[in-house]
Design an enzyme around this catalytic site. Sequence first.
Site, PDB file in Angstrom:
ATOM      1  CB  SER A  17       5.168  22.448 -29.734  1.00 24.25           C
ATOM      2  OG  SER A  17       4.967  21.112 -29.355  1.00 24.25           O
TER       3      SER A  17
ATOM      4  CE1 TYR B  96      -0.001  23.429 -29.127  1.00 21.95           C
ATOM      5  CE2 TYR B  96       1.582  21.717 -29.688  1.00 21.95           C
ATOM      6  CZ  TYR B  96       1.188  22.763 -28.882  1.00 21.95           C
ATOM      7  OH  TYR B  96       1.980  23.152 -27.833  1.00 21.95           O
TER       8      TYR B  96
HETATM    9  P1  NAP Z   1      -1.271  26.647 -20.241  1.00 26.89           P
HETATM   10  O1  NAP Z   1      -0.780  26.282 -18.902  1.00 26.89           O
HETATM   11  O2  NAP Z   1      -2.520  26.042 -20.794  1.00 26.89           O
HETATM   12  O3  NAP Z   1      -1.370  28.256 -20.311  1.00 26.89           O
HETATM   13  C1  NAP Z   1      -1.768  28.860 -21.500  1.00 26.89           C
HETATM   14  C2  NAP Z   1      -1.629  30.347 -21.353  1.00 26.89           C
HETATM   15  O4  NAP Z   1      -1.938  30.950 -22.610  1.00 26.89           O
HETATM   16  C3  NAP Z   1      -2.586  30.931 -20.349  1.00 26.89           C
HETATM   17  O5  NAP Z   1      -1.934  32.023 -19.741  1.00 26.89           O
HETATM   18  C4  NAP Z   1      -3.747  31.408 -21.217  1.00 26.89           C
HETATM   19  O6  NAP Z   1      -4.484  32.482 -20.654  1.00 26.89           O
HETATM   20  C5  NAP Z   1      -2.989  31.877 -22.426  1.00 26.89           C
HETATM   21  N1  NAP Z   1      -3.765  31.934 -23.657  1.00 26.89           N
HETATM   22  C6  NAP Z   1      -4.307  30.906 -24.358  1.00 26.89           C
HETATM   23  N2  NAP Z   1      -4.901  31.369 -25.462  1.00 26.89           N
HETATM   24  C7  NAP Z   1      -4.733  32.717 -25.463  1.00 26.89           C
HETATM   25  C8  NAP Z   1      -5.126  33.756 -26.329  1.00 26.89           C
HETATM   26  N3  NAP Z   1      -5.821  33.497 -27.441  1.00 26.89           N
HETATM   27  N4  NAP Z   1      -4.792  35.011 -26.020  1.00 26.89           N
HETATM   28  C9  NAP Z   1      -4.080  35.296 -24.893  1.00 26.89           C
HETATM   29  N5  NAP Z   1      -3.679  34.355 -24.025  1.00 26.89           N
HETATM   30  C10 NAP Z   1      -4.006  33.073 -24.318  1.00 26.89           C
HETATM   31  O7  NAP Z   1      -0.173  26.332 -21.370  1.00 26.89           O
HETATM   32  P2  NAP Z   1       1.408  26.079 -21.255  1.00 26.89           P
HETATM   33  O8  NAP Z   1       1.607  24.622 -21.162  1.00 26.89           O
HETATM   34  O9  NAP Z   1       2.024  26.996 -20.283  1.00 26.89           O
HETATM   35  O10 NAP Z   1       1.814  26.486 -22.739  1.00 26.89           O
HETATM   36  C11 NAP Z   1       2.419  27.721 -23.066  1.00 26.89           C
HETATM   37  C12 NAP Z   1       2.946  27.636 -24.476  1.00 26.89           C
HETATM   38  O11 NAP Z   1       3.874  26.569 -24.567  1.00 26.89           O
HETATM   39  C13 NAP Z   1       1.864  27.337 -25.504  1.00 26.89           C
HETATM   40  O12 NAP Z   1       2.125  28.047 -26.693  1.00 26.89           O
HETATM   41  C14 NAP Z   1       2.020  25.854 -25.754  1.00 26.89           C
HETATM   42  O13 NAP Z   1       1.553  25.490 -27.030  1.00 26.89           O
HETATM   43  C15 NAP Z   1       3.514  25.696 -25.610  1.00 26.89           C
HETATM   44  N6  NAP Z   1       3.945  24.338 -25.303  1.00 26.89           N
HETATM   45  C16 NAP Z   1       3.569  23.727 -24.144  1.00 26.89           C
HETATM   46  C17 NAP Z   1       4.005  22.436 -23.881  1.00 26.89           C
HETATM   47  C18 NAP Z   1       3.637  21.679 -22.623  1.00 26.89           C
HETATM   48  O14 NAP Z   1       3.982  20.491 -22.525  1.00 26.89           O
HETATM   49  N7  NAP Z   1       3.008  22.295 -21.640  1.00 26.89           N
HETATM   50  C19 NAP Z   1       4.817  21.764 -24.813  1.00 26.89           C
HETATM   51  C20 NAP Z   1       5.183  22.425 -25.976  1.00 26.89           C
HETATM   52  C21 NAP Z   1       4.754  23.711 -26.204  1.00 26.89           C
HETATM   53  P3  NAP Z   1      -5.722  32.236 -19.622  1.00 26.89           P
HETATM   54  O15 NAP Z   1      -5.082  31.864 -18.301  1.00 26.89           O
HETATM   55  O16 NAP Z   1      -6.410  33.556 -19.550  1.00 26.89           O
HETATM   56  O17 NAP Z   1      -6.543  31.131 -20.198  1.00 26.89           O
END
Ligand code: NAP
Length: 242
Positions: free
Chosen positions: A140, A153
Amino acid sequence: MKFALVTGGSRGIGRAAGIKLADMGYHVLVNYRSNVAEAEKTLTLIEEKGGTGTLLKFDVGDNGQVQEVLGAWIDANKESFIEVLVNNAGIKEDVLLMWMKVEQWDAVLNASLNGFFYVTRLVLQNMLIQKYGRIINIVSLSGLKGMPGQTNYSAAKGGVIAATKSLAQEVGRRNITVNAIAPGFIKTDMTEGIDEKQFRSLIPVSRFGEPEEVAHAVGFFASPLSGYITGEVLNINGGMYS
Ligand code: NAP
């Protein structure tokens, strides 16, 4: 058949990454923690496009579950080599450090940093034997520049960035690349409730990104042609570097 594992593949960026890798011909192992309905939706989306996948439910931050579920899958599928690993699972628990509970610190570090370690250590074994692999860590902007309310985070993502660079140096000779992708604001459940209009002026491209725009870079790093790129951190943030 070529195999790829996407942790946190049930929603958001992980779902888009899984669909991208399926398009590239991979059988995608879609990991999720609890949301089976969304995980099944991801699998349906993959299959609708002619791809194939398998759901694997485990908490990446729980080494026992990683061994029990992923370890068992690897043991039961000895001919199936996971050549692409996307460490994407992650959560946020935003709160100022002075109010942060130990549980909030631990939960975020566990999912991103420990999850990276537990899953990568297991999948790496066959990559080392096969002398090929692509490891892509979703980190991130917060792990690079920091963000108030996100010390847990930022620490987790900053840790994965540093680990990316070290591991890249450990395994480069075996044709295994290790890279990180650092998104800014991407439209997923994680950013739901954040007012895009309020942040537009801070983002040169003037919008939040789409999960598919991150998945595009996952496909790039996953490509066999990206073999001379390793230890790299690619920003996908619409120009929002500071
Ligand atoms: P999201 O929509 O909240 O989805 C999170 C995913 O991670 C879901 O599939 C969830 O599974 C899974 N998950 C969470 N904790 C877990 C665990 N302990 N074991 C296995 N699976 C787990 O998040 P996202 O925005 O797509 O984010 C994905 C990645 O990108 C993350 O690492 C996040 O930090 C990073 N990121 C996101 C953004 C943003 O703006 N969205 C920006 C920078 C970085 P369930 O469906 O079963 O809950």
